[in-house]
Scaffold this motif. Structure first.
Motif, mmCIF file in Angstrom:
data_model
loop_
_atom_site.group_PDB
_atom_site.id
_atom_site.type_symbol
_atom_site.label_atom_id
_atom_site.label_comp_id
_atom_site.label_asym_id
_atom_site.label_seq_id
_atom_site.Cartn_x
_atom_site.Cartn_y
_atom_site.Cartn_z
ATOM 1 N N ILE A 146 0.825 -1.201 0.000
ATOM 2 C CA ILE A 146 0.000 0.000 0.000
ATOM 3 C C ILE A 146 0.864 1.258 0.000
ATOM 4 N N LYS B 124 -5.067 5.864 0.772
ATOM 5 C CA LYS B 124 -4.269 4.676 0.459
ATOM 6 C C LYS B 124 -4.560 4.190 -0.953
ATOM 7 N N ASN C 169 -8.401 3.880 -1.508
ATOM 8 C CA ASN C 169 -9.230 3.690 -0.310
ATOM 9 C C ASN C 169 -10.281 2.604 -0.531
ATOM 10 N N HIS D 227 -3.422 1.018 -3.822
ATOM 11 C CA HIS D 227 -2.739 -0.250 -4.072
ATOM 12 C C HIS D 227 -3.259 -0.854 -5.376
ATOM 13 N N THR E 219 0.654 5.176 0.942
ATOM 14 C CA THR E 219 -0.139 6.090 1.764
ATOM 15 C C THR E 219 0.345 7.516 1.512
#
Length: 181
Positions: free
Chosen positions: A90, A152, A120, A154, A92
């Motif tokens: 992830i 976040k 998110n 990813h 951030t």
């Protein structure tokens, strides 16, 4: 005649005093602007950029699975600002701003490649390539995303998809801060 000359010199002195006052005001304004510029340069947006690949050694296959899988990119090529966590996969955001992300997926033979960029937990953009008879397929995508501090991002592998990587860095995930807001 001496009085006229004295009056003329006095006028010249007064004119020079006025010109000097004007120049002093302009100099003070310039100094204030310079100080503001120095302060804003000291408050410049942090440098944030990362680049990763899925494998840090040997061969790795991700998927297939009956559920979506978060990809954890272990090989960190760069991580300026330490926003990317190689233990979780992830990124951030540390500051509010516009960030640019790109990701590439490479698959093998008999599996589809479908991956999603997630912010998110919400889908943003995807890659997609259907299995074929050649040995590998690839797909990539990118997006500029507005993020708040703490958001976040990813990459997630879709159910029943598979990706491949090795030390050559075929399956990658990168991002950087374009500007803070």
């Amino acid at each position: 005649m001496l009085q006229k000359r004295t009056d003329g010199l006095e006028a010249d002195v007064n004119s020079l005093k006025k010109e000097n006052e004007d120049l002093q005001m302009r100099l003070n304004a310039t100094n204030e602007e310079t100080d503001k510029g120095k302060k804003s340069a000291g408050n410049a947006a942090p440098k944030i950029a990362f680049s990763t690949s899925l494998s840090n050694s040997g061969f790795i296959y991700g998927g297939p699975s009956n559920v979506n899988l978060k990809l954890v990119f272990k090989r960190v090529i760069s991580n300026i600002g330490n926003g990317y966590n190689p233990d979780t996969g992830i990124f951030t955001a540390s500051v509010k701003g516009l960030y640019y992300f790109t990701f590439t997926t490479v698959g093998c033979k008999s599996y589809d490649i479908r991956a999603m960029l997630m912010k998110n937990g919400a889908h943003q953009v995807s890659t997609n390539d259907h299995r074929s008879t050649d040995s590998t397929d690839s797909s990539s995508n990118a997006a500029a995303l507005p993020l708040d501090a703490g958001d976040k991002v990813h990459v997630q592998l879709s159910a029943n998809s598979r990706v491949f990587d090795n030390r050559n860095g075929y399956t990658t995930f990168s991002g950087f801060l374009l500007f803070s807001m």
